[in-house]
Design a protein around this motif. Structure first.
Motif, mmCIF file in Angstrom:
data_model
loop_
_atom_site.group_PDB
_atom_site.id
_atom_site.type_symbol
_atom_site.label_atom_id
_atom_site.label_comp_id
_atom_site.label_asym_id
_atom_site.label_seq_id
_atom_site.Cartn_x
_atom_site.Cartn_y
_atom_site.Cartn_z
ATOM 1 N N LYS A 53 5.246 -7.845 -7.339
ATOM 2 C CA LYS A 53 4.512 -7.989 -8.596
ATOM 3 C C LYS A 53 3.222 -8.785 -8.402
ATOM 4 C CE LYS A 53 6.881 -9.140 -12.293
ATOM 5 N NZ LYS A 53 7.916 -9.781 -13.155
ATOM 6 N N ILE A 54 3.269 -9.803 -7.556
ATOM 7 C CA ILE A 54 2.107 -10.674 -7.372
ATOM 8 C C ILE A 54 1.093 -10.089 -6.396
ATOM 9 C CG2 ILE A 54 1.394 -12.923 -6.449
ATOM 10 C CD1 ILE A 54 3.848 -14.136 -7.632
ATOM 11 N N PHE A 55 1.603 -9.410 -5.389
ATOM 12 C CA PHE A 55 0.734 -8.832 -4.364
ATOM 13 C C PHE A 55 0.951 -7.314 -4.315
ATOM 14 C CE2 PHE A 55 1.707 -13.179 -2.925
ATOM 15 C CZ PHE A 55 0.415 -13.703 -2.896
ATOM 16 N N PRO A 56 0.191 -6.551 -5.085
ATOM 17 C CA PRO A 56 0.375 -5.095 -5.163
ATOM 18 C C PRO A 56 0.296 -4.388 -3.816
ATOM 19 C CG PRO A 56 -1.080 -5.857 -6.908
ATOM 20 C CD PRO A 56 -0.862 -7.027 -6.002
ATOM 21 N N ARG A 58 6.078 -1.314 0.815
ATOM 22 C CA ARG A 58 7.244 -1.812 1.550
ATOM 23 C C ARG A 58 8.225 -2.548 0.622
ATOM 24 N NH1 ARG A 58 6.793 -1.880 7.215
ATOM 25 N NH2 ARG A 58 4.744 -1.327 8.026
ATOM 26 N N GLY A 59 8.054 -2.347 -0.670
ATOM 27 C CA GLY A 59 8.983 -2.962 -1.611
ATOM 28 C C GLY A 59 8.933 -4.474 -1.632
ATOM 29 N N SER A 62 -1.375 -8.625 13.022
ATOM 30 C CA SER A 62 -2.777 -8.657 12.606
ATOM 31 C C SER A 62 -2.985 -7.867 11.318
ATOM 32 C CB SER A 62 -3.663 -8.060 13.709
ATOM 33 O OG SER A 62 -3.136 -6.804 14.137
ATOM 34 N N GLU A 63 -2.034 -6.999 10.969
ATOM 35 C CA GLU A 63 -2.146 -6.155 9.784
ATOM 36 C C GLU A 63 -1.225 -6.598 8.642
ATOM 37 O OE1 GLU A 63 -4.393 -3.691 9.473
ATOM 38 O OE2 GLU A 63 -5.105 -4.378 11.425
ATOM 39 N N LEU A 64 -0.569 -7.738 8.776
ATOM 40 C CA LEU A 64 0.352 -8.176 7.732
ATOM 41 C C LEU A 64 -0.364 -8.335 6.395
ATOM 42 C CD1 LEU A 64 2.608 -10.798 9.548
ATOM 43 C CD2 LEU A 64 3.355 -8.649 8.522
ATOM 44 N N ALA A 65 0.309 -7.898 5.338
ATOM 45 C CA ALA A 65 -0.266 -7.999 3.993
ATOM 46 C C ALA A 65 -0.479 -9.455 3.601
ATOM 47 C CB ALA A 65 0.667 -7.329 2.986
ATOM 48 N N VAL A 66 -1.336 -9.661 2.628
ATOM 49 C CA VAL A 66 -1.663 -10.943 2.008
ATOM 50 C C VAL A 66 -2.549 -11.800 2.903
ATOM 51 C CG1 VAL A 66 -0.829 -13.042 0.884
ATOM 52 C CG2 VAL A 66 0.497 -10.920 0.695
#
Length: 417
Positions: A56-59, A64-65, A96-100
């Motif tokens: 919800k906070i990070f669309p 990846r749910g 290196s590609e992790l979200a947020v």
């Protein structure tokens, strides 16, 4: 032989391979560790509980749910072009590609922020059985009264700063002079209070800790000593297991892992996780800049956080900003005495060519600090005897790409030119 000891070589800023003489079989030393395998699984369960909240906070985590995870890439073109002598398959773990946060620090950093959030919400009776049903307005109205602080050379600050601010905390990031200006600007764009120090990482951490302790509603995330960060990083190994199985790596045969190392929290946690999942089949090596060999120096001398690179005449200055640390973690070092297979040191001159080579051959961008992971392949001659004895010469090699996604296009262009 010229009679020089490994310590002499470190002082001379030479690239070296050092095999850890204290490393012991994992089954023998589990009971001596301050954390258990069960602790890693508990951390993974907490991240699963928070997944719908994160979504919800990070669309950007919706695909990846709400699980913040990175892909595994086989880099045949890079290996063929730059390491033709390499006999085993080569893979790159793309943290290196992790979200947020776009770096390995998204793992431990966001995990500890969530752990602290959970504690506060529980205290105030706001937790729900399904974290996806948490009232974001009520959560943020509560958390705006609390502060999170951290000391960082860059990527941990991004991880803590971006996630904490988005969840609702006030955030202060204490940054050393080694931190890149674009990282400071990005944090400020998220409303983070960035405080700069005209010295190295250790001073930023010390000041951040001191200021946080003076405020009862402030929480300091301690990169040098945090068990929560460590466990957040360790979860990576549980998730990697499925990815390795997909490419035929079962863990029944040995394989090698190379991880860039600064203060030691992220690579240390990953190492603990890998040993917990694969035992002694996972041979793990840290790679540090020749100008900032904090962990290898602490382990080599047995002094850990009681010695810094400056103490032996090494300046601690490196283009690998995420690794620009002169004093290692006093919590992680003694654990690595028991777990880590060895360390490499790599000169700064190697980093940009590896970054450019990866982009040219595979179309993948990582920041120069992350390119240190190629050190084990670059210095294969230094560790050849070790690898032959350990049955690793033809074994799979896994390199850990620790950051890069958030690097601005202008900075990327400078690195890749």
């Amino acid at each position: 032989m010229d009679g020089k000891t490994p310590l002499d070589q470190l002082k001379n800023l030479e690239e070296i391979f050092w095999a850890n003489p204290k490393q012991r079989p994992f089954d023998e030393i589990q009971g001596e560790l301050p954390l258990t395998v069960a602790d890693i699984y508990q951390a993974e369960e907490r991240l699963k509980r928070f997944a719908p909240f994160i979504e919800k906070i990070f669309p950007e985590t919706r695909d990846r749910g709400g699980i913040i995870e990175s892909p595994l890439a086989k880099i045949d073109a890079m290996a063929g072009a730059h390491f033709p002598e390499e006999e085993g398959p080569v893979y790159l773990k793309l943290d290196s590609e992790l979200a947020v946060a776009g770096s390995v620090k998204a793992r431990g950093g966001i995990y500890e922020v969530l752990k602290h959030t959970e504690d506060i919400l529980k205290e105030h009776g706001l937790l729900t059985e399904n974290y996806g049903e948490l009232d974001l307005t009520a959560v943020r109205d509560l958390l705006k009264n609390y502060t999170i602080q951290v000391g960082s050379t860059g990527n941990l600050g991004l991880s803590i700063g971006i996630s904490s601010a988005q969840i609702g905390f006030q955030v202060v990031v204490h940054m050393s002079q080694d931190a890149k200006e674009w990282k400071k600007e990005l944090l400020r764009s998220h409303g983070v209070d960035v405080r700069e120090y005209p010295s190295d990482y250790s001073l930023a951490v010390k000041e951040g800790r001191r200021l946080s302790e003076a405020d009862p509603k402030s929480y300091f995330i301690d990169d040098e000593n945090s068990q929560h960060l460590f466990l957040g990083y360790a979860v990576a190994a549980l998730r990697l297991k499925g990815q390795l199985l997909e490419v035929g790596i079962t863990g029944e045969e040995p394989f090698a892992v190379f991880i860039p190392c600064g203060v030691g929290g992220a690579p240390g946690g990953i190492t603990f996780g890998l040993k917990a999942v694969y035992g002694d089949k996972a041979h793990v090596f840290f790679v540090e800049p020749t100008h900032a060999p904090a962990m290898i120096l602490g382990m080599m001398t047995g002094k850990h956080s009681e010695i810094s690179a400056e103490d032996v005449g090494i300046d601690g200055k490196t283009e690998a900003d995420g690794l620009a640390v002169s004093r290692p973690s006093g919590f992680v070092g003694p654990i690595m005495d028991l777990l880590l297979d060895g360390c490499y040191t790599l000169s700064d001159e190697r980093l940009n060519p590896m970054t450019r080579g990866l982009y040219k051959t595979q179309g993948l961008f990582i920041e120069p600090s992350a390119a240190a992971s190629f050190g084990g392949l670059i210095l294969r001659g230094e560790s050849r005897e070790y690898f032959e004895k350990a049955g690793l010469s033809r074994a799979p090699k896994l390199l850990w790409a620790t950051g890069g996604r958030l690097v601005p296009e202008e900075i990327r262009g400078q690195v890749l030119k």
